[in-house]
Design a protein around this motif. Structure first.
Motif, short mmCIF file in Angstrom:
data_model
loop_
_atom_site.label_atom_id
_atom_site.label_comp_id
_atom_site.label_asym_id
_atom_site.label_seq_id
_atom_site.Cartn_x
_atom_site.Cartn_y
_atom_site.Cartn_z
N GLU A 156 0.85 -1.19 0.00
CA GLU A 156 0.00 0.00 0.00
C GLU A 156 0.89 1.24 0.00
OE1 GLU A 156 -3.98 1.56 2.29
OE2 GLU A 156 -2.63 0.28 3.39
N TRP A 169 0.55 7.85 2.13
CA TRP A 169 -0.35 8.96 1.85
C TRP A 169 0.38 10.27 2.05
CZ3 TRP A 169 -5.27 7.43 5.10
CH2 TRP A 169 -5.96 6.40 4.45
N ASP A 225 -4.09 13.30 0.86
CA ASP A 225 -4.79 12.02 1.08
C ASP A 225 -5.35 11.94 2.50
OD1 ASP A 225 -4.09 10.90 -1.51
OD2 ASP A 225 -2.06 10.67 -0.70
N VAL A 226 -4.53 12.31 3.48
CA VAL A 226 -4.96 12.25 4.88
C VAL A 226 -6.06 13.27 5.13
CG1 VAL A 226 -4.23 12.44 7.30
CG2 VAL A 226 -2.71 11.39 5.62
N TYR A 283 -9.22 11.79 3.75
CA TYR A 283 -9.67 10.65 4.56
C TYR A 283 -10.34 11.13 5.86
CZ TYR A 283 -9.54 6.43 7.43
OH TYR A 283 -9.89 5.39 8.25
N PRO A 312 -0.91 4.65 5.87
CA PRO A 312 -2.37 4.60 6.01
C PRO A 312 -2.84 3.78 7.21
CG PRO A 312 -1.75 4.23 3.74
CD PRO A 312 -0.48 4.25 4.53
N SER A 313 -2.15 2.68 7.52
CA SER A 313 -2.57 1.86 8.67
C SER A 313 -2.37 2.62 9.98
CB SER A 313 -1.83 0.53 8.69
OG SER A 313 -0.44 0.72 8.86
N ARG A 317 -5.23 5.18 10.27
CA ARG A 317 -6.46 4.50 10.69
C ARG A 317 -6.41 4.12 12.16
NH1 ARG A 317 -5.42 1.71 5.55
NH2 ARG A 317 -6.79 2.64 4.00
#
Length: 63
Positions: free
Chosen positions: A6, A9, A13-14, A17, A48-49, A52
């Motif tokens: 993946e 970002w 992007d963040v 999101y 990204p993980s 999240r």
């Protein structure tokens, strides 16, 4: 066996999101309170993980 990686970002992007302005991300970064980001050259990149996970750990204060 090919494992898809993946991509990292960027701030845009963040921002998309989380639904917050890019300027808010930079303020959070300055204050040390936002999702963990790392410098890659002159750019800030986010896993990204981790974004999240950071979001999932937020306490919304709802009773």
């Amino acid at each position: 066996m090919s494992e898809e990686i993946e991509r990292l970002w960027g701030v845009d992007d963040v921002s998309a999101y989380l639904g917050v302005p890019v300027s808010t991300l930079y303020t959070w970064r300055y204050l040390g309170s936002g999702p963990p980001g790392r410098r890659v050259g002159r750019y800030v990149r986010y896993d990204p993980s981790e974004v999240r996970r950071w979001f999932a750990q937020l306490d919304d204060g709802a009773a």
